[in-house]
Design a protein around this motif. Sequence first.
Motif, short mmCIF file in Angstrom:
data_model
loop_
_atom_site.label_atom_id
_atom_site.label_comp_id
_atom_site.label_asym_id
_atom_site.label_seq_id
_atom_site.Cartn_x
_atom_site.Cartn_y
_atom_site.Cartn_z
N GLY A 14 37.08 4.29 46.44
CA GLY A 14 37.34 4.87 45.12
C GLY A 14 37.31 6.39 45.15
N LYS A 15 36.37 6.95 45.90
CA LYS A 15 36.31 8.41 46.01
C LYS A 15 37.51 8.96 46.78
CE LYS A 15 33.72 10.62 44.31
NZ LYS A 15 33.70 11.11 42.92
N GLN A 16 37.93 8.26 47.84
CA GLN A 16 39.12 8.69 48.59
C GLN A 16 40.33 8.72 47.66
OE1 GLN A 16 39.16 9.82 51.67
NE2 GLN A 16 41.37 10.01 51.91
N CYS A 17 40.47 7.70 46.87
CA CYS A 17 41.55 7.64 45.88
C CYS A 17 41.42 8.79 44.89
CB CYS A 17 41.50 6.28 45.18
SG CYS A 17 42.64 6.09 43.81
N HIS A 18 40.25 8.95 44.34
CA HIS A 18 39.95 9.97 43.33
C HIS A 18 40.32 11.37 43.82
CE1 HIS A 18 36.97 12.65 41.25
NE2 HIS A 18 37.25 11.87 40.22
N TRP A 19 40.03 11.66 45.06
CA TRP A 19 40.27 12.99 45.62
C TRP A 19 41.73 13.24 45.95
CZ3 TRP A 19 35.94 11.61 49.48
CH2 TRP A 19 34.68 11.82 48.90
N ASN A 20 42.50 12.19 46.18
CA ASN A 20 43.84 12.39 46.74
C ASN A 20 45.00 12.00 45.85
OD1 ASN A 20 43.50 13.35 49.62
ND2 ASN A 20 42.03 11.67 49.53
N LEU A 21 44.76 11.38 44.71
CA LEU A 21 45.91 10.96 43.91
C LEU A 21 46.53 12.13 43.16
CD1 LEU A 21 44.99 10.42 40.62
CD2 LEU A 21 43.80 8.59 41.77
N GLN A 22 47.85 12.03 43.02
CA GLN A 22 48.62 13.08 42.35
C GLN A 22 49.79 12.43 41.61
OE1 GLN A 22 50.01 15.92 45.26
NE2 GLN A 22 48.00 16.05 46.24
N GLY A 23 50.29 13.12 40.61
CA GLY A 23 51.49 12.67 39.92
C GLY A 23 51.22 12.24 38.49
N ALA A 24 52.24 11.63 37.91
CA ALA A 24 52.17 11.19 36.52
C ALA A 24 51.02 10.21 36.33
CB ALA A 24 53.48 10.53 36.12
N GLY A 25 50.24 10.42 35.31
CA GLY A 25 49.10 9.56 35.02
C GLY A 25 47.85 9.93 35.78
N PHE A 26 47.92 11.03 36.53
CA PHE A 26 46.80 11.45 37.37
C PHE A 26 45.48 11.57 36.61
CE2 PHE A 26 44.37 15.37 38.04
CZ PHE A 26 43.68 15.06 39.20
N ILE A 27 45.47 12.33 35.53
CA ILE A 27 44.20 12.67 34.89
C ILE A 27 43.49 11.44 34.35
CG2 ILE A 27 45.08 13.25 32.59
CD1 ILE A 27 42.30 15.09 34.59
N GLY A 28 44.22 10.52 33.77
CA GLY A 28 43.59 9.32 33.23
C GLY A 28 42.95 8.48 34.32
N VAL A 29 43.65 8.29 35.43
CA VAL A 29 43.11 7.50 36.54
C VAL A 29 41.95 8.26 37.18
CG1 VAL A 29 43.61 6.48 38.80
CG2 VAL A 29 45.29 6.30 36.95
N HIS A 30 42.10 9.57 37.35
CA HIS A 30 41.05 10.40 37.93
C HIS A 30 39.74 10.25 37.13
CE1 HIS A 30 39.76 13.86 40.37
NE2 HIS A 30 39.19 14.32 39.28
N GLN A 31 39.84 10.34 35.82
CA GLN A 31 38.65 10.20 34.97
C GLN A 31 38.10 8.77 35.00
OE1 GLN A 31 40.25 11.74 31.28
NE2 GLN A 31 39.58 13.82 31.75
#
Length: 159
Positions: free
Chosen positions: A35-52
């Motif tokens: 989950g942290k690997q995902c959190h640190w590396n995701l980018q693009g549309a919808g990023f902020i919602g998934v990040h939070q």
Amino acid sequence: MRERYASGLSDTTAKQMIELLNANLANVIDLTLSGKQCHWNLQGAGFIGVHQLLDETTNRILEISDTIAERVVILGGEPNGLAARVAKDSVLEAYPTGITAVNDHVQALTKRYKMVAETLREAIQTAGEAGDEDTADLFTEASRIIDKDAWFIGANAKY
């Protein structure tokens, strides 16, 4: 093994549950790191919602790992969440690197959540059959949380 504090369980059952708990601890820790690997590396549309969302889900998984580790101690064992143990014993495949798209991460992480939830359900049955309803209840609660979070995360996927 330390002195056993859980009344009503045989030493054999306590040892079996300690092994089962530690195996699931490895899976839950690996899921946290995924989950942290995902959190640190995701980018693009919808990023902020998934990040939070991943901040929230990570906190819940950390609580699950603490609960599992505490149950190991209660049964007289020693929780083992060391990186070498997690890498050796987790049922999860290595989290993919080189991906950044939100959708790719959401799909990869949801798959891992579902796999951990499945192992927890197997652990519920094993603990129940061994007569340790407290450990079975712990796994049931963990399964509910991880199932719900898999649904929350997966709801962000575009298939």
